[in-house]
Write an enzyme that holds these catalytic residues in place. Sequence first.
Site, mmCIF file in Angstrom:
data_model
loop_
_atom_site.group_PDB
_atom_site.id
_atom_site.type_symbol
_atom_site.label_atom_id
_atom_site.label_comp_id
_atom_site.label_asym_id
_atom_site.label_seq_id
_atom_site.Cartn_x
_atom_site.Cartn_y
_atom_site.Cartn_z
ATOM 1 N N ASN A 115 0.841 -1.205 0.000
ATOM 2 C CA ASN A 115 0.000 0.000 0.000
ATOM 3 C C ASN A 115 0.872 1.249 0.000
ATOM 4 O O ASN A 115 0.923 2.031 0.937
ATOM 5 C CB ASN A 115 -0.994 -0.005 1.175
ATOM 6 C CG ASN A 115 -0.333 -0.165 2.528
ATOM 7 O OD1 ASN A 115 0.781 -0.675 2.636
ATOM 8 N ND2 ASN A 115 -1.018 0.273 3.566
ATOM 9 N N ASP A 173 -3.165 -5.608 1.812
ATOM 10 C CA ASP A 173 -3.148 -5.096 3.177
ATOM 11 C C ASP A 173 -3.491 -3.610 3.249
ATOM 12 O O ASP A 173 -3.094 -2.820 2.408
ATOM 13 C CB ASP A 173 -1.793 -5.315 3.834
ATOM 14 C CG ASP A 173 -1.848 -4.977 5.307
ATOM 15 O OD1 ASP A 173 -2.540 -5.689 6.047
ATOM 16 O OD2 ASP A 173 -1.231 -3.975 5.709
ATOM 17 N N HIS A 200 -5.731 -9.130 5.083
ATOM 18 C CA HIS A 200 -6.203 -8.147 6.057
ATOM 19 C C HIS A 200 -7.710 -8.355 6.139
ATOM 20 O O HIS A 200 -8.457 -7.872 5.302
ATOM 21 C CB HIS A 200 -5.850 -6.738 5.570
ATOM 22 C CG HIS A 200 -6.384 -5.628 6.418
ATOM 23 N ND1 HIS A 200 -5.559 -4.751 7.079
ATOM 24 C CD2 HIS A 200 -7.652 -5.230 6.707
ATOM 25 C CE1 HIS A 200 -6.298 -3.867 7.741
ATOM 26 N NE2 HIS A 200 -7.570 -4.141 7.522
ATOM 27 N N ASN A 335 -5.558 -0.446 13.065
ATOM 28 C CA ASN A 335 -6.450 -1.444 12.462
ATOM 29 C C ASN A 335 -5.735 -2.784 12.392
ATOM 30 O O ASN A 335 -4.664 -2.861 11.790
ATOM 31 C CB ASN A 335 -6.873 -1.008 11.057
ATOM 32 C CG ASN A 335 -7.958 0.039 11.084
ATOM 33 O OD1 ASN A 335 -8.617 0.247 12.085
ATOM 34 N ND2 ASN A 335 -8.149 0.719 9.962
ATOM 35 N N ASP A 362 3.436 -5.461 12.053
ATOM 36 C CA ASP A 362 2.576 -4.487 11.381
ATOM 37 C C ASP A 362 3.113 -3.079 11.626
ATOM 38 O O ASP A 362 2.344 -2.126 11.845
ATOM 39 C CB ASP A 362 1.122 -4.616 11.828
ATOM 40 C CG ASP A 362 0.148 -3.867 10.897
ATOM 41 O OD1 ASP A 362 0.584 -3.424 9.816
ATOM 42 O OD2 ASP A 362 -1.028 -3.719 11.261
ATOM 43 N N GLY A 377 -2.398 2.955 13.029
ATOM 44 C CA GLY A 377 -1.127 2.235 13.082
ATOM 45 C C GLY A 377 -0.048 3.044 13.764
ATOM 46 O O GLY A 377 -0.155 4.263 13.905
#
Length: 475
Positions: A115, A173, A200, A335, A362, A377
């Site tokens: 991403n 993801d 995800h 998340n 993550d 995050g």
Amino acid sequence: MADSSILIIYNARLVDSNIDSPGTLIIGDGKIRGVFLGECKTAKTAIMYASAFLAETPADTKPEFYDAKGMTVMPGFIDMHVHFRYPGQTQKEDLDSGLHAAIAGGYTSVVLMPNTSPVISDSDSAKKVMDEANDKNLARVFQTVSITKNFEGNDTSGLNNLQGKEFPVITEDGHDVLSAAVMLEAMKKAGEKGIIVSCHCEDPSLAQAAKPYRQRALSFMKQYGIPAGKIHIETPNVPAAVNFEIDGNLTRANSLLALAEDTATIRNIEIAKTAGCHVHICHCSTKASMDAVRRAKEEIALGNTSEGFDCTVEVTPHHLGLVGTDAPNIRALVNPPLRSEDDRRAIIEALRDGTVDTIATDHAPHTQDDKAAGAPGFSGIETAFAVCNTVLVKKEGFTLKQVSRLMSENAAKMLRLKAGRLAVDYNADLVLVNPDEEWIVNSENFASKGKSTPLEGKKLCGKVHATFFAGKQVF
């Protein structure tokens, strides 16, 4: 250290999934060439262990010695889930800062999420990132490719030229694939190529339903100067009614996001069964989702599934270490969200009974402005070992051998790496830790550009002192 040189690490405690003993390692050509168990506190004794190996080397070879000073040598950690934000978001992280954060945390192999900007949706783009990262020779990098082109949810043609050996993982993801039919198509392609589909698990419509509640909470936080990025900062003058609004809205959002995770986890496992592929459940955070994984694993063990189907699961250090039902942690936006104590206990028991395959960070660095705007995050790759050691070993009775399996060996197997073990001919990817050293988290000292962490100011136990990649000390 040159590739042809020899490194002898002595006066160490050696720990992997099978070993916990004083010992000595002989390193040559980027590989472990000898493992000797027993006390060895001097270089003179170490050279005796290495004599047989040195007899087969050129006469002018002079080994280097590294005194571990009684600290613990483990296989380098392997992270199945990392965001380096490269290309296109270098204000948050770049390859240099990300790799230096990784090795500061003891990680020698990382799997990067796609991403980015633009989204990594084809083999050429992924290869370019990997080549650039691996040229830095700090850690091994696997760049994932998105399941659908540009995350648009319909075109899986970018998977056609992938080969599992070079690109072992694909993922969407950051969100999930909306269409079950498109996911089935992608999983069939992945199954044929031996590629892991890392999911995800989050129903997009339920995630969208949760968004207004988060936005309402953030509007109050912004109005009253409550930082979303560093939740440890005290704001004593906030009215009780405002705190009630913030935490109430976040509670409603998190309830919807739990349902989003649970329904999507079940869906993705069922699709993978039909497709005959290896599904990997990312950052599993609820008891219900973990139970779904456990049921899938039980079916696999009984041979009651389609050929090619496999199911693995990762959990994060922050989900095993933090509870998110009350302030301040409920305001640590991530998340999936930080969950209840019941969920946290379920994760720990799943680690204990072997349901969980690996711990992945993550690691998701953001600027403070992005966090204030609600970006989910936080940075975790530099605190991961300390959290796992503090929670699992010091509080829950796990052994370092178990932690090594969860942070190194199992991920190595998934990625088909000859790593994650202290054994002859395995990669000399190593981390030197003091599992008894306490320290206070100060994000200003992070190598990562991302300074947001719910652990700010917290005392942790377990410190990384050195990292070796292919036999070379890189941290």
